[in-house]
Each structure stands twice: as C-alpha cells, then as structure tokens.
Design a protein around this motif. Sequence first.
Motif, short mmCIF file in Angstrom:
data_model
loop_
_atom_site.label_atom_id
_atom_site.label_comp_id
_atom_site.label_asym_id
_atom_site.label_seq_id
_atom_site.Cartn_x
_atom_site.Cartn_y
_atom_site.Cartn_z
N THR A 1 38.47 56.61 81.74
CA THR A 1 38.40 57.40 80.51
C THR A 1 37.09 57.09 79.80
N HIS A 2 36.82 57.83 78.72
CA HIS A 2 35.50 57.73 78.07
C HIS A 2 35.64 57.86 76.57
N THR A 3 34.87 57.06 75.84
CA THR A 3 34.80 57.19 74.39
C THR A 3 33.34 57.28 73.97
N ILE A 4 33.08 58.06 72.92
CA ILE A 4 31.73 58.13 72.36
C ILE A 4 31.82 58.26 70.84
N LEU A 5 31.05 57.43 70.16
CA LEU A 5 31.01 57.40 68.70
C LEU A 5 29.77 58.11 68.22
N SER A 6 29.95 59.10 67.32
CA SER A 6 28.83 59.73 66.62
C SER A 6 28.68 59.03 65.27
N PRO A 7 27.79 58.04 65.15
CA PRO A 7 27.78 57.17 63.97
C PRO A 7 27.45 57.87 62.67
N HIS A 8 26.60 58.90 62.72
CA HIS A 8 26.24 59.61 61.49
C HIS A 8 27.40 60.44 60.96
N LEU A 9 28.34 60.82 61.86
CA LEU A 9 29.53 61.57 61.45
C LEU A 9 30.74 60.67 61.28
N ARG A 10 30.61 59.43 61.77
CA ARG A 10 31.72 58.46 61.74
C ARG A 10 32.95 59.00 62.45
N LYS A 11 32.72 59.69 63.58
CA LYS A 11 33.83 60.24 64.35
C LYS A 11 33.68 59.85 65.82
N VAL A 12 34.82 59.83 66.49
CA VAL A 12 34.88 59.41 67.89
C VAL A 12 35.50 60.53 68.72
N THR B 1 39.30 64.26 69.23
CA THR B 1 38.38 63.66 68.27
C THR B 1 39.14 63.17 67.06
N PHE B 2 38.62 62.13 66.43
CA PHE B 2 39.28 61.54 65.27
C PHE B 2 38.27 60.71 64.48
N PRO B 3 38.57 60.45 63.19
CA PRO B 3 37.68 59.61 62.38
C PRO B 3 37.63 58.19 62.94
N GLU B 4 36.48 57.58 62.89
CA GLU B 4 36.31 56.23 63.42
C GLU B 4 37.28 55.24 62.77
N ARG B 5 37.54 55.40 61.49
CA ARG B 5 38.36 54.44 60.75
C ARG B 5 39.87 54.65 60.92
N SER B 6 40.27 55.77 61.53
CA SER B 6 41.72 56.00 61.68
C SER B 6 42.03 56.55 63.07
N PRO B 7 41.84 55.72 64.10
CA PRO B 7 42.13 56.17 65.47
C PRO B 7 43.64 56.19 65.72
N ALA C 1 17.42 64.09 67.86
CA ALA C 1 18.01 64.31 66.55
C ALA C 1 19.53 64.15 66.62
N PRO C 2 20.15 63.64 65.56
CA PRO C 2 21.61 63.51 65.55
C PRO C 2 22.29 64.87 65.74
N SER C 3 23.37 64.87 66.48
CA SER C 3 24.12 66.10 66.69
C SER C 3 24.86 66.48 65.41
N ARG C 4 24.97 67.79 65.17
CA ARG C 4 25.67 68.25 63.97
C ARG C 4 27.19 68.27 64.16
N SER C 5 27.63 68.09 65.40
CA SER C 5 29.05 68.03 65.69
C SER C 5 29.33 66.80 66.55
N SER D 1 19.69 58.03 72.62
CA SER D 1 18.50 58.09 71.77
C SER D 1 18.77 58.73 70.41
N ASP D 2 19.98 59.25 70.18
CA ASP D 2 20.36 59.71 68.84
C ASP D 2 21.30 58.71 68.17
N ASN D 3 21.40 57.50 68.76
CA ASN D 3 22.20 56.38 68.26
C ASN D 3 23.70 56.50 68.52
N CYS D 4 24.15 57.53 69.22
CA CYS D 4 25.55 57.57 69.63
C CYS D 4 25.83 56.43 70.61
N ILE D 5 27.05 55.89 70.53
CA ILE D 5 27.47 54.80 71.39
C ILE D 5 28.59 55.30 72.29
#
Length: 233
Positions: A84-95, A106-112, A143-147, A72-76
């Motif tokens: 194993t498990h992956t989760i994307l925080s889209p507002h932070l663009r991190k996985v 954890t790492f940036p979405e664009r450079s895994p 609300a989107p997570s700050r981390s 409900s905060d738009n994380c995927i």
Amino acid sequence: MKGRMNHRNKMTSQREVSGDRVVEDLMLLLEDFLQNIVPGELDSKVQVTCPILWVTKWVDYSNKYGFGYQLSDNCIGVLLSDGTHTILSPHLRKVCYSTSLQEHITFPERSPPCKLDIKMRILRFFSQYMKENILEGGDLRAAPSRSVRTLCLLHFLKTDQALLMLFSNGTLQVNFYHDRTKIILSKGQLGYLLSFVDQERQSCTVPLSVLQSSCPPFIIHRLEYALMMLQSL
C-alpha cells in the motif's frame, strides 16, 4: 532489493492504466529512443526551465516498514511493505492512502482513520528522519500541488550500481551511486523531458525529442542502464 505497489483493479469493466502498462510504455519509449539516438554534444540552447517533480530524498527500510521518499514539492511518500502507499501533501495538511493504483482515500493529516494509525506513524517517522538526516539531492524544484496528490511509487529497484524509482504518472528516476548523478524522465506539456543532475547537484532539462539528435555518451550509458533495470522489474 526491490518493491512494488499492489496492482489489483476491481473495476475490470473500466479501462485503467495499470502499473505493468506504465513499465511497458517506458520500455518501448527507451528502446525506440536508444535505437535511433545520435551521439553528440549537449547544446545549452536547447535546455528548458520548468518545474520537475522528482525524488530529492529517500530512505529504504523496506525489510521492516517500507520505502520512504520526499518529492521536489516537499510531499512525503511511503511505499509500505504490504504494497500500500501513503503520501502527505504538507502545504494542504492532507494525506492520500492508496490500497492499489485505483483505490484511494484522502483525509486530514491530524485526523486519520483509526485503522491507519500505524501507517501514519510510519509516514511521520520517515518524514522526520529525512528532515533531520538526509540532504536534498539537487536543485530542481516543483510548485506545490493545489490538490492532494494521488501520485504513487509503483516500483523501486536497487542494484549494486543504482536505485530506480518508477511513479504512477510515468516519471522514471535513476540515482547512480558511484558519482551521485541522477536522470529523471518525465512527461511535460510538450512531450517527454530528460533531466540530468550532476555530481554537484546542479541540473539541466532537455526535451527528449531534441536530445535524440545529439546526446552525450554519459547520458546514453545511463539510459541504457535504466532500460536494463526496467526490464528486470
């Protein structure tokens, strides 16, 4: 049909909450609640308004890729077929990638990392598929997570009547197929909360302690079924 996350823990000297402990704690909570519950009407005055983190969309390709969901905060997130498990925080663009409940990177979405290229493709596939094909299941938002979220889907279980999803923070959600209602048991600052999403995707949230003294039978029946599903994990 069921799936679970890897539960191994290399830090045996450190006391950690395992996935099995999360299941056991919730079973004890529901057993005690149902043994002492008083059937009655739901008083609208006891409802609370607060952000609830829950699954608004999901898709199951666990026979090939994994089980994907949107929060409900738009994380995927995706519980992959290898546990194993992956989760994307889209507002932070991190996985956040988790090999077990205690092991995260954890790492940036664009450079895994190169070794996670295939798993990132699966995460993007689920994200795009749900965006284009799945409607949100209710009006509760968070609300989107700050981390970067390290939240993991520990278990999912599908029967002919419902889908159960259990998360590492103790949140339990059960979606019922026949009428598309949902119950979400989550822990807030003042204790456990029970959220109910009706057929029209409208929701209400009530403290579990208050609900125990007057609980509608339709919620009791759903909690009884949720307990039965937990016991079969």
